[in-house]
Design a protein around this motif. Structure first.
Motif, PDB file in Angstrom:
ATOM      1  N   GLN A  56      -9.731  -6.080   5.960  1.00  0.00           N
ATOM      2  CA  GLN A  56      -9.683  -4.943   5.043  1.00  0.00           C
ATOM      3  C   GLN A  56      -8.343  -4.937   4.329  1.00  0.00           C
ATOM      4  N   VAL A  57      -8.296  -4.226   3.207  1.00  0.00           N
ATOM      5  CA  VAL A  57      -7.086  -4.250   2.385  1.00  0.00           C
ATOM      6  C   VAL A  57      -6.563  -2.842   2.111  1.00  0.00           C
ATOM      7  N   THR A  58      -6.967  -1.868   2.915  1.00  0.00           N
ATOM      8  CA  THR A  58      -6.600  -0.484   2.623  1.00  0.00           C
ATOM      9  C   THR A  58      -5.112  -0.225   2.781  1.00  0.00           C
ATOM     10  N   ASP A  59      -4.407  -1.046   3.576  1.00  0.00           N
ATOM     11  CA  ASP A  59      -2.977  -0.816   3.746  1.00  0.00           C
ATOM     12  C   ASP A  59      -2.234  -0.955   2.425  1.00  0.00           C
ATOM     13  N   LEU A  60      -2.678  -1.858   1.561  1.00  0.00           N
ATOM     14  CA  LEU A  60      -2.063  -2.004   0.251  1.00  0.00           C
ATOM     15  C   LEU A  60      -2.760  -1.164  -0.812  1.00  0.00           C
ATOM     16  N   GLN A  61      -4.042  -0.994  -0.682  1.00  0.00           N
ATOM     17  CA  GLN A  61      -4.801  -0.285  -1.708  1.00  0.00           C
ATOM     18  C   GLN A  61      -4.282   1.131  -1.919  1.00  0.00           C
ATOM     19  N   ASP A  62      -4.063   1.855  -0.838  1.00  0.00           N
ATOM     20  CA  ASP A  62      -3.587   3.231  -0.960  1.00  0.00           C
ATOM     21  C   ASP A  62      -2.204   3.281  -1.596  1.00  0.00           C
ATOM     22  N   ALA A  63      -1.335   2.361  -1.217  1.00  0.00           N
ATOM     23  CA  ALA A  63       0.033   2.362  -1.739  1.00  0.00           C
ATOM     24  C   ALA A  63       0.079   2.031  -3.223  1.00  0.00           C
ATOM     25  N   LEU A  64      -0.774   1.118  -3.654  1.00  0.00           N
ATOM     26  CA  LEU A  64      -0.760   0.712  -5.054  1.00  0.00           C
ATOM     27  C   LEU A  64      -1.347   1.773  -5.976  1.00  0.00           C
ATOM     28  N   MET A  65      -2.207   2.618  -5.444  1.00  0.00           N
ATOM     29  CA  MET A  65      -2.886   3.609  -6.270  1.00  0.00           C
ATOM     30  C   MET A  65      -2.106   4.906  -6.422  1.00  0.00           C
ATOM     31  N   THR A  66      -1.228   5.203  -5.476  1.00  0.00           N
ATOM     32  CA  THR A  66      -0.556   6.501  -5.488  1.00  0.00           C
ATOM     33  C   THR A  66       0.954   6.329  -5.567  1.00  0.00           C
ATOM     34  N   GLY A  67       1.619   7.302  -6.156  1.00  0.00           N
ATOM     35  CA  GLY A  67       3.075   7.298  -6.204  1.00  0.00           C
ATOM     36  C   GLY A  67       3.635   6.367  -7.259  1.00  0.00           C
ATOM     37  N   GLU A  68       4.948   6.259  -7.268  1.00  0.00           N
ATOM     38  CA  GLU A  68       5.651   5.448  -8.256  1.00  0.00           C
ATOM     39  C   GLU A  68       5.424   3.966  -7.977  1.00  0.00           C
ATOM     40  N   PHE A  69       5.019   3.242  -9.011  1.00  0.00           N
ATOM     41  CA  PHE A  69       4.719   1.818  -8.842  1.00  0.00           C
ATOM     42  C   PHE A  69       5.903   0.999  -9.351  1.00  0.00           C
ATOM     43  N   THR A  70       6.888   0.812  -8.472  1.00  0.00           N
ATOM     44  CA  THR A  70       8.076   0.031  -8.806  1.00  0.00           C
ATOM     45  C   THR A  70       8.330  -0.983  -7.707  1.00  0.00           C
ATOM     46  N   ALA A  71       9.079  -2.029  -8.044  1.00  0.00           N
ATOM     47  CA  ALA A  71       9.418  -3.048  -7.055  1.00  0.00           C
ATOM     48  C   ALA A  71      10.240  -2.449  -5.920  1.00  0.00           C
ATOM     49  N   GLU A  72      11.139  -1.523  -6.264  1.00  0.00           N
ATOM     50  CA  GLU A  72      11.986  -0.903  -5.246  1.00  0.00           C
ATOM     51  C   GLU A  72      11.147  -0.137  -4.224  1.00  0.00           C
ATOM     52  N   ARG A  73      10.194   0.638  -4.721  1.00  0.00           N
ATOM     53  CA  ARG A  73       9.358   1.429  -3.804  1.00  0.00           C
ATOM     54  C   ARG A  73       8.464   0.529  -2.967  1.00  0.00           C
ATOM     55  N   MET A  74       7.876  -0.497  -3.569  1.00  0.00           N
ATOM     56  CA  MET A  74       7.006  -1.395  -2.825  1.00  0.00           C
ATOM     57  C   MET A  74       7.783  -2.144  -1.741  1.00  0.00           C
ATOM     58  N   ALA A  75       8.998  -2.591  -2.074  1.00  0.00           N
ATOM     59  CA  ALA A  75       9.817  -3.298  -1.087  1.00  0.00           C
ATOM     60  C   ALA A  75      10.145  -2.389   0.089  1.00  0.00           C
ATOM     61  N   SER A  76      10.505  -1.146  -0.211  1.00  0.00           N
ATOM     62  CA  SER A  76      10.826  -0.196   0.852  1.00  0.00           C
ATOM     63  C   SER A  76       9.598   0.141   1.685  1.00  0.00           C
ATOM     64  N   LEU A  77       8.479   0.330   1.018  1.00  0.00           N
ATOM     65  CA  LEU A  77       7.248   0.731   1.696  1.00  0.00           C
ATOM     66  C   LEU A  77       6.779  -0.323   2.689  1.00  0.00           C
ATOM     67  N   PHE A  78       6.936  -1.590   2.324  1.00  0.00           N
ATOM     68  CA  PHE A  78       6.427  -2.666   3.169  1.00  0.00           C
ATOM     69  C   PHE A  78       7.529  -3.426   3.907  1.00  0.00           C
ATOM     70  N   SER A  79       8.735  -2.846   3.936  1.00  0.00           N
ATOM     71  CA  SER A  79       9.857  -3.426   4.693  1.00  0.00           C
ATOM     72  C   SER A  79      10.134  -4.866   4.273  1.00  0.00           C
ATOM     73  N   LEU A  80      10.253  -5.056   2.963  1.00  0.00           N
ATOM     74  CA  LEU A  80      10.502  -6.376   2.403  1.00  0.00           C
ATOM     75  C   LEU A  80      11.838  -6.406   1.673  1.00  0.00           C
ATOM     76  N   PRO A  81      12.533  -7.551   1.668  1.00  0.00           N
ATOM     77  CA  PRO A  81      13.735  -7.676   0.847  1.00  0.00           C
ATOM     78  C   PRO A  81      13.394  -7.485  -0.629  1.00  0.00           C
ATOM     79  N   GLN A  82      14.246  -6.770  -1.339  1.00  0.00           N
ATOM     80  CA  GLN A  82      13.994  -6.462  -2.742  1.00  0.00           C
ATOM     81  C   GLN A  82      13.742  -7.709  -3.582  1.00  0.00           C
ATOM     82  N   GLU A  83      14.467  -8.797  -3.293  1.00  0.00           N
ATOM     83  CA  GLU A  83      14.364  -9.987  -4.142  1.00  0.00           C
ATOM     84  C   GLU A  83      13.022 -10.713  -4.005  1.00  0.00           C
ATOM     85  N   LEU A  84      12.212 -10.328  -3.026  1.00  0.00           N
ATOM     86  CA  LEU A  84      10.912 -10.975  -2.846  1.00  0.00           C
ATOM     87  C   LEU A  84       9.774 -10.211  -3.513  1.00  0.00           C
TER      88      LEU A  84
END
Length: 213
Positions: A56-84
């Motif tokens: 299933q892909v709901t872990d990303l689906q919900d995040a991509l549909m709601t809130g601010e869609f920026t690289a900074e927010r996505m990196a923070s949300l998924f515990s990823l280094p910003q440069e990736l």
């Protein structure tokens, strides 16, 4: 006539049994090259690789549909280094297409993705690959074949199915993203691209830059 032969670059008439028809053969239409300047390169295709599809892909689906869609927010949300992490938010007429792109390096193994997704992408981490998640609040046209890579002024285009790995069924032949649904896969960078130095990922005329040294 040219030396007894018909010049098909000019209109000509064919007659038979009192009936006639005139033909004018035009030059075939050639689609325009990518608008981004630079030479084109076609590297040898990657060898095919099979990975298990996530359950299933709901872990990303919900995040991509709601809130601010920026690289900074996505990196923070998924515990990823910003440069990736990079994002593209593309408006086309009355539709919106959101693209999340993640360069698959070792730190991705510690990201807060679901276990089944991590299992799926694990064989591709560190091989020169970019995970792509496409979603649209409105429904939008989408095809992975609109991606190309640019590095050092050269554009690398895709010709082989082996250049992509599906994470959702049908990613390879997708023509659209239905409203509220996710289409996901992995781009396998061409052999001529060095992912350890700066490169750009284009979707049509829109682009993001990765520089994760």
């Amino acid at each position: 006539m040219m030396d007894g032969h018909i010049d098909i670059t000019k209109p000509f008439t064919v007659s038979y049994a009192g009936q006639s028809a005139t033909f004018a053969i035009k030059k075939a239409y050639v689609p325009p090259a990518p608008s981004t300047t630079g030479p084109l390169a076609s590297s040898p295709a990657q060898l095919p690789v099979d990975v298990p599809l996530p359950a299933q892909v709901t872990d990303l689906q919900d995040a991509l549909m709601t809130g601010e869609f920026t690289a900074e927010r996505m990196a923070s949300l998924f515990s990823l280094p910003q440069e990736l992490v990079q994002t593209l938010d593309i408006t086309m007429r009355s539709s919106e297409l959101r693209l999340l792109l993640v360069l698959l390096r070792d730190p991705v193994r510690d990201a807060s993705f679901s276990n089944d997704l991590l299992t799926s992408i694990n064989p591709l981490i560190g091989t020169g690959a970019v995970m792509v998640w496409a979603i649209s609040p409105t429904g939008s046209a989408f095809t992975p074949w609109s991606f190309f890579i640019q590095q050092n002024g050269t554009n690398y285009v895709f010709f082989s199915d082996a250049s992509f790995v599906e994470l959702t069924p049908g990613f390879l032949r997708a023509k659209e993203v239905p409203a509220g649904q996710v289409v996901a896969g992995v781009i396998r960078l061409q052999k001529g691209v060095d992912s350890s130095v700066e490169f750009k990922v284009f979707y049509g005329t829109n682009s993001v830059t990765f520089n994760a040294q």
